[in-house]
Enzyme design. Structure first.
Site, PDB file in Angstrom:
ATOM      1  N   ASP A 139      87.627  -8.915  75.328  1.00  0.00           N
ATOM      2  CA  ASP A 139      87.785  -8.012  74.187  1.00  0.00           C
ATOM      3  C   ASP A 139      89.238  -7.546  74.112  1.00  0.00           C
ATOM      4  OD1 ASP A 139      85.046  -8.192  73.758  1.00  0.00           O
ATOM      5  OD2 ASP A 139      84.601  -6.345  74.847  1.00  0.00           O
ATOM      6  N   ARG A 189      88.056 -15.031  68.859  1.00  0.00           N
ATOM      7  CA  ARG A 189      87.214 -14.130  68.065  1.00  0.00           C
ATOM      8  C   ARG A 189      88.143 -13.223  67.247  1.00  0.00           C
ATOM      9  NH1 ARG A 189      84.787  -9.674  71.464  1.00  0.00           N
ATOM     10  NH2 ARG A 189      82.727 -10.608  71.709  1.00  0.00           N
TER      11      ARG A 189
HETATM   12  P1  FDA Z   1      84.188  -2.913  57.743  1.00  0.00           P
HETATM   13  O1  FDA Z   1      84.338  -1.649  58.554  1.00  0.00           O
HETATM   14  O2  FDA Z   1      85.431  -3.462  57.151  1.00  0.00           O
HETATM   15  O3  FDA Z   1      83.110  -2.677  56.611  1.00  0.00           O
HETATM   16  C1  FDA Z   1      82.670  -3.745  55.755  1.00  0.00           C
HETATM   17  C2  FDA Z   1      81.183  -3.627  55.523  1.00  0.00           C
HETATM   18  O4  FDA Z   1      80.503  -4.007  56.721  1.00  0.00           O
HETATM   19  C3  FDA Z   1      80.721  -2.195  55.250  1.00  0.00           C
HETATM   20  O5  FDA Z   1      80.717  -1.913  53.897  1.00  0.00           O
HETATM   21  C4  FDA Z   1      79.318  -2.201  55.826  1.00  0.00           C
HETATM   22  O6  FDA Z   1      78.439  -2.728  54.879  1.00  0.00           O
HETATM   23  C5  FDA Z   1      79.377  -3.169  56.952  1.00  0.00           C
HETATM   24  N1  FDA Z   1      79.552  -2.515  58.276  1.00  0.00           N
HETATM   25  C6  FDA Z   1      80.646  -2.520  59.038  1.00  0.00           C
HETATM   26  N2  FDA Z   1      80.453  -1.910  60.212  1.00  0.00           N
HETATM   27  C7  FDA Z   1      79.201  -1.472  60.170  1.00  0.00           C
HETATM   28  C8  FDA Z   1      78.403  -0.756  61.082  1.00  0.00           C
HETATM   29  N3  FDA Z   1      78.842  -0.362  62.286  1.00  0.00           N
HETATM   30  N4  FDA Z   1      77.131  -0.465  60.693  1.00  0.00           N
HETATM   31  C9  FDA Z   1      76.654  -0.876  59.507  1.00  0.00           C
HETATM   32  N5  FDA Z   1      77.373  -1.559  58.601  1.00  0.00           N
HETATM   33  C10 FDA Z   1      78.617  -1.857  58.928  1.00  0.00           C
HETATM   34  N6  FDA Z   1      87.351  -4.296  67.674  1.00  0.00           N
HETATM   35  C11 FDA Z   1      88.417  -4.257  68.519  1.00  0.00           C
HETATM   36  O7  FDA Z   1      89.394  -3.553  68.243  1.00  0.00           O
HETATM   37  N7  FDA Z   1      88.404  -5.008  69.666  1.00  0.00           N
HETATM   38  C12 FDA Z   1      87.367  -5.818  70.003  1.00  0.00           C
HETATM   39  O8  FDA Z   1      87.398  -6.480  71.041  1.00  0.00           O
HETATM   40  C13 FDA Z   1      86.259  -5.868  69.115  1.00  0.00           C
HETATM   41  N8  FDA Z   1      85.188  -6.679  69.382  1.00  0.00           N
HETATM   42  C14 FDA Z   1      84.207  -6.843  68.429  1.00  0.00           C
HETATM   43  C15 FDA Z   1      83.221  -7.790  68.621  1.00  0.00           C
HETATM   44  C16 FDA Z   1      82.259  -8.012  67.636  1.00  0.00           C
HETATM   45  C17 FDA Z   1      81.208  -9.038  67.857  1.00  0.00           C
HETATM   46  C18 FDA Z   1      82.318  -7.266  66.423  1.00  0.00           C
HETATM   47  C19 FDA Z   1      81.341  -7.497  65.324  1.00  0.00           C
HETATM   48  C20 FDA Z   1      83.292  -6.311  66.236  1.00  0.00           C
HETATM   49  C21 FDA Z   1      84.239  -6.082  67.222  1.00  0.00           C
HETATM   50  N9  FDA Z   1      85.233  -5.120  67.051  1.00  0.00           N
HETATM   51  C22 FDA Z   1      86.289  -5.083  67.945  1.00  0.00           C
HETATM   52  C23 FDA Z   1      85.149  -4.131  65.934  1.00  0.00           C
HETATM   53  C24 FDA Z   1      85.947  -4.564  64.722  1.00  0.00           C
HETATM   54  O9  FDA Z   1      87.319  -4.474  64.987  1.00  0.00           O
HETATM   55  C25 FDA Z   1      85.635  -3.669  63.509  1.00  0.00           C
HETATM   56  O10 FDA Z   1      86.030  -2.348  63.786  1.00  0.00           O
HETATM   57  C26 FDA Z   1      84.173  -3.637  63.101  1.00  0.00           C
HETATM   58  O11 FDA Z   1      83.591  -4.904  63.163  1.00  0.00           O
HETATM   59  C27 FDA Z   1      84.060  -3.113  61.656  1.00  0.00           C
HETATM   60  O12 FDA Z   1      84.699  -4.011  60.771  1.00  0.00           O
HETATM   61  P2  FDA Z   1      83.848  -4.960  59.792  1.00  0.00           P
HETATM   62  O13 FDA Z   1      84.725  -6.039  59.315  1.00  0.00           O
HETATM   63  O14 FDA Z   1      82.612  -5.388  60.498  1.00  0.00           O
HETATM   64  O15 FDA Z   1      83.412  -4.011  58.630  1.00  0.00           O
END
Ligand code: FDA
Length: 319
Positions: A139, A189
């Protein structure tokens, strides 16, 4: 990043709030939403269940920014046990680890030795590791440890160990970091980034974060990435971006299954099911362990949906 999200990140970093929250049985519902359970067995049981639905996992032992050597050793032994137990159920041997939970706060050599132990555990459990299936996924944490984390990944890979790494698209430096990873055909990732970084190191607005993610995704889906054997994992719950990635992957001749989508356990199960039904590979980040509060409260900060869920749990206590 929204003020609300920054507040949840501050709560996650508070030891006293964490100690208090983790003693409250009435908060179990919040833990259960995002965490598979306290033990290795709970994680394996959940991984087997998800495997039956066509979803792979990456197990993660909860804990971050640890300096106590007893806790560091426990993280290594718990994750090693999970790796062996998962392998015995014929699932992908994939585990995620935060460098600061295995010694990076102490020194880089301790962290490297522990990461090596874990990567060797993956190799012992999957002696012929399959690219995109079996690996220790590293990570990425705050910007002060980006260099150390990339160095760790490079060193273990050079030793022939099955490791993959996470890249945060919100960092200004990421485009350059990606070039090095593409050349080596790594399993990468891509995430947007979850820390409250300043504007000197990262973009901050939602629109900028999304556009940086799109730019990095395009790099990972380029012809040169495909030719060098890169395995891209797009970790996002953003269905618009996911659909754009699928269109782009098709246009660049990436067969379905030569890349994957990753999501967090307990988040957007509807989207996970939909992608699996469309033939895509979906992997869930599957946390286990007793130290659940910092992880769960970060999730609450990420979405109004989760905020409503947390409010319901707290409201039940108040009535
Ligand atoms: P974003 O926040 O941009 O929102 C887009 C849409 O996604 C929202 O409108 C909502 O519908 C949905 N959504 C997003 N998050 C949600 C939640 N928690 N619950 C419900 N709906 C949600 N970060 C990091 O800094 N270091 C790391 O090593 C990792 N590792 C990691 C692994 C995996 C498998 C995932 C999925 C994520 C990470 N992250 C991470 C977190 C990542 O950086 C990020 O903060 C989150 O994934 C939120 O971004 P999204 O693009 O998913 O959605």
């Amino acid at each position: 990043m929204a003020l609300w999200q920054e507040s949840m990140i501050r709560l996650a970093l508070s030891d006293s709030v964490t100690r208090f929250a983790q003693r409250q049985a009435w908060l179990d519902g919040l833990a259960g939403r995002f965490v598979s359970g306290p033990t290795v067995e709970s994680a394996v049981e959940r991984a087997v269940d998800l495997g039956g639905r066509g979803i792979t996992t990456s197990v993660f032992y909860l804990g971050e920014y640890v300096t106590d050597p007893t806790k560091t050793a426990r993280a290594v032994s718990q994750l090693s046990s999970a790796i062996h137990a998962i392998a015995s159920r014929y699932l992908d041997v994939c585990a995620s680890v935060d460098p600061t939970q295995i010694g990076l706060m102490v020194d880089e050599a301790t962290c490297a030795a522990n990461a090596r132990t874990l990567a060797r555990a993956v190799l012992a459990a999957a002696p012929q590791p399959r690219h995109g299936h079996d690996a220790l996924m590293i990570d990425m944490e705050d910007a002060s440890v980006t260099d150390a984390t990339l160095d760790l990944h490079r060193a273990l890979r050079n030793e022939g160990l099955p490791v993959a790494v996470t890249i945060q698209s919100y960092l200004h430096r990421t485009r350059a970091d990606l070039d090095g990873l593409l050349d080596s055909g790594a399993w990468v990732r891509l995430v947007k980034g979850a820390l409250a970084e300043g504007s000197a190191v990262a973009v901050r607005s939602r629109a900028d974060r999304d556009s940086r993610f799109r730019e990095c995704a395009a790099v990972l889906l380029s012809r040169s990435a495909r030719e060098s054997g890169v395995y891209p994992a797009f970790a996002t719950h953003d269905h618009r971006i996911i659909n754009e990635i699928i269109t782009q992957a098709d246009a660049h001749d990436w067969p379905t299954g030569s890349y994957e989508f990753e999501m967090l356990y307990g988040v957007r199960s509807d989207l996970q099911r939909d992608l699996v039904a469309r033939g895509h590979r979906v992997r869930l980040y599957l946390p286990f362990g007793a130290d659940w509060f910092p992880y769960a409260i970060r999730r609450v900060g990420e979405s109004p949906r989760n905020l409503r869920f947390a409010a319901t749990v707290i409201g039940r206590r108040a009535t």
